[in-house]
Write a protein that holds these residues in place. Structure first.
Motif, PDB file in Angstrom:
ATOM      1  N   GLY A  62      19.274  25.332   5.534  1.00 27.25           N
ATOM      2  CA  GLY A  62      18.853  24.788   4.253  1.00 27.25           C
ATOM      3  C   GLY A  62      19.917  23.887   3.659  1.00 27.25           C
ATOM      4  O   GLY A  62      21.100  24.018   3.962  1.00 27.25           O
ATOM      5  N   SER A  63      19.466  22.970   2.807  1.00 27.84           N
ATOM      6  CA  SER A  63      20.400  22.148   2.043  1.00 27.84           C
ATOM      7  C   SER A  63      20.881  22.946   0.837  1.00 27.84           C
ATOM      8  O   SER A  63      20.085  23.585   0.157  1.00 27.84           O
ATOM      9  N   GLU A  64      22.170  22.922   0.581  1.00 25.07           N
ATOM     10  CA  GLU A  64      22.720  23.488  -0.667  1.00 25.07           C
ATOM     11  C   GLU A  64      23.278  22.276  -1.401  1.00 25.07           C
ATOM     12  O   GLU A  64      24.244  21.655  -0.950  1.00 25.07           O
TER      13      GLU A  64
ATOM     14  N   ALA B 159      27.762  24.895   0.898  1.00 20.61           N
ATOM     15  CA  ALA B 159      27.208  25.796   1.914  1.00 20.61           C
ATOM     16  C   ALA B 159      26.088  25.095   2.673  1.00 20.61           C
ATOM     17  O   ALA B 159      25.871  23.894   2.542  1.00 20.61           O
ATOM     18  N   GLY B 160      25.392  25.886   3.502  1.00 20.75           N
ATOM     19  CA  GLY B 160      24.186  25.404   4.171  1.00 20.75           C
ATOM     20  C   GLY B 160      24.429  24.268   5.155  1.00 20.75           C
ATOM     21  O   GLY B 160      25.495  24.143   5.762  1.00 20.75           O
TER      22      GLY B 160
ATOM     23  N   VAL C 212      18.093  24.277  -1.630  1.00 18.18           N
ATOM     24  CA  VAL C 212      18.596  25.186  -2.660  1.00 18.18           C
ATOM     25  C   VAL C 212      19.372  24.370  -3.691  1.00 18.18           C
ATOM     26  O   VAL C 212      20.256  23.589  -3.333  1.00 18.18           O
TER      27      VAL C 212
ATOM     28  N   PHE D  62      21.450  25.269  -7.116  1.00 21.46           N
ATOM     29  CA  PHE D  62      21.906  26.291  -8.066  1.00 21.46           C
ATOM     30  C   PHE D  62      21.462  25.891  -9.467  1.00 21.46           C
ATOM     31  O   PHE D  62      21.348  24.701  -9.770  1.00 21.46           O
TER      32      PHE D  62
ATOM     33  N   HIS E  36      19.994  30.754  -7.467  1.00 29.48           N
ATOM     34  CA  HIS E  36      19.427  29.768  -6.536  1.00 29.48           C
ATOM     35  C   HIS E  36      18.015  29.379  -6.925  1.00 29.48           C
ATOM     36  O   HIS E  36      17.166  30.249  -7.099  1.00 29.48           O
TER      37      HIS E  36
ATOM     38  N   MET F 263      20.090  29.479   6.811  1.00 29.12           N
ATOM     39  CA  MET F 263      19.073  30.027   5.917  1.00 29.12           C
ATOM     40  C   MET F 263      17.669  29.561   6.308  1.00 29.12           C
ATOM     41  O   MET F 263      17.400  28.376   6.391  1.00 29.12           O
TER      42      MET F 263
ATOM     43  N   VAL G  22      21.483  35.150   7.169  1.00 29.77           N
ATOM     44  CA  VAL G  22      21.489  35.041   5.701  1.00 29.77           C
ATOM     45  C   VAL G  22      20.346  35.910   5.170  1.00 29.77           C
ATOM     46  O   VAL G  22      19.181  35.533   5.253  1.00 29.77           O
TER      47      VAL G  22
ATOM     48  N   CYS H 291      28.817  30.010   6.466  1.00 26.75           N
ATOM     49  CA  CYS H 291      28.127  28.909   7.161  1.00 26.75           C
ATOM     50  C   CYS H 291      29.110  28.209   8.098  1.00 26.75           C
ATOM     51  O   CYS H 291      28.789  27.933   9.260  1.00 26.75           O
TER      52      CYS H 291
HETATM   53  O1  PXL Z   1      25.997  30.888   2.206  1.00 29.05           O
HETATM   54  C1  PXL Z   1      24.687  31.132   2.474  1.00 29.05           C
HETATM   55  C2  PXL Z   1      23.795  29.948   2.238  1.00 29.05           C
HETATM   56  C3  PXL Z   1      23.185  29.355   3.317  1.00 29.05           C
HETATM   57  N1  PXL Z   1      22.341  28.322   3.189  1.00 29.05           N
HETATM   58  C4  PXL Z   1      22.053  27.806   1.973  1.00 29.05           C
HETATM   59  C5  PXL Z   1      22.637  28.338   0.835  1.00 29.05           C
HETATM   60  C6  PXL Z   1      23.538  29.436   0.955  1.00 29.05           C
HETATM   61  C7  PXL Z   1      24.188  29.981  -0.217  1.00 29.05           C
HETATM   62  O2  PXL Z   1      24.195  29.410  -1.263  1.00 29.05           O
HETATM   63  O3  PXL Z   1      22.345  27.817  -0.364  1.00 29.05           O
HETATM   64  C8  PXL Z   1      21.114  26.659   1.885  1.00 29.05           C
END
Ligand code: PXL
Length: 282
Positions: free
Chosen positions: A19-21, A26-27, A50, A52, A60, A98, A125, A231
């Motif tokens: 996933g994109s954070e 992260a991610g 994701v 925040f 999230h 994720m 995750v 990650c």
């Molecule tokens: O750290 C685990 C993680 C993995 N992937 C994504 C996340 C997070 C934690 O914030 O947002 C997309």
């Protein structure tokens, strides 16, 4: 150079399904930066976004990518670089971050069954902060049932190690036993992370592949978890495996890479810091 010209020095290749954070700590962003730092041609297939929420304790906000779009990304990547692609350097290493929903887990499990990859590195995750608990439980169960058996290398943190092994982990001896149990249920090489969650002055992780048990230890850098550490660790393992390292060598290199990244972590307006993948090269 024509498109059919072959680069004889072409780099090892690794795919992250993650996933994109949005803040970049992260991610998928952490994975791609790690691949690049370690000299591996990185590919991302995105599962979710994701963001925040600073107005809600940085919980999230989670938006899944449409299932067909996830399947399309996997199809494109496999056709271009997969084991049957005819590419001069094939993609044989996948990192899974994720996934976020049972539907995505089933799409990804199908792709991993259709195409056999040599290395499947799973960062399990399990809980995403702010996720609805019932939904999170379904996702955890699906991950254990359909992705864990396909993994060749798994990197659970303290909480995930407790959940996967079904035991409480209070010290390094418990972590060793949990690593053995997780190997028994998955068949995978295990790097169970104590990190800052276990007492003492060192951040201790345990590697077990069914034969070799090794405790990897480095002095703790602070007592607070750093975003992107999990990650980046799993991505570094994947990068090293893609380059031909053994699982134990990959674990050692990944631990050193993450330790340097944590020492050089990045501060922001968020109440947590982010690992800097460039830390080891500094
Ligand atoms: O750290 C685990 C993680 C993995 N992937 C994504 C996340 C997070 C934690 O914030 O947002 C997309």
């Amino acid at each position: 150079m024509t498109s059919s010209a072959t680069n004889t020095n072409s780099p090892a290749i690794a795919l992250t399904i993650a996933g994109s954070e949005a803040t970049g700590g992260a991610g998928a962003q952490a994975d791609l930066k790690t691949f690049q730092e370690l000299g591996v041609f990185g590919i991302v297939n995105l599962t979710c976004i994701v963001s925040f929420d600073p107005k809600d304790n940085w919980n999230h906000r989670f938006v899944p990518v449409d299932q067909q779009v996830i399947a399309d990304q996997l199809e494109a990547t496999t056709a271009a670089y997969g084991p049957a692609s005819g590419a001069p350097k094939v993609l044989d290493t996948v990192k899974i971050g994720m996934l976020g929903s049972p539907a995505t887990i089933s799409t990804v499990a199908q792709a991993l069954t259709d195409t056999t990859f040599k290395n499947v590195v799973l960062d399990p995750v399990l809980i995403c902060k702010g996720q609805e608990p019932g939904h999170a439980l379904d996702t955890d169960t699906a991950l254990k049932e359909s992705i864990l058996p396909l993994a060749t290398f798994v990197t659970p943190n303290h909480f995930e190690s407790e959940s996967l092994s079904g035991m409480e982990i209070k010290d390094v001896e418990d972590l060793k036993e949990a690593a053995r149990k997780i190997h028994a249920i998955s068949g995978a090489a295990v790097l169970a992370k104590g990190g800052v969650r276990l007492g003492g002055s060192d951040a201790v992780d345990v590697f077990f592949d069914g034969t070799t048990l090794e405790v990897l230890s480095a002095p703790k850098v602070g007592e607070v978890a750093v975003s992107g550490a999990g990650c980046s660790l799993a991505a570094a393992v994947a990068a090293e495996l893609a380059k031909g390292a053994t699982p134990l060598e990959a674990a050692r290199t990944a631990k050193a890479f993450v330790t340097e990244g944590i020492k050089n972590r990045v501060t922001s307006g968020a109440p947590f810091t982010a690992l800097w993948q460039g830390g080891a090269a500094k």
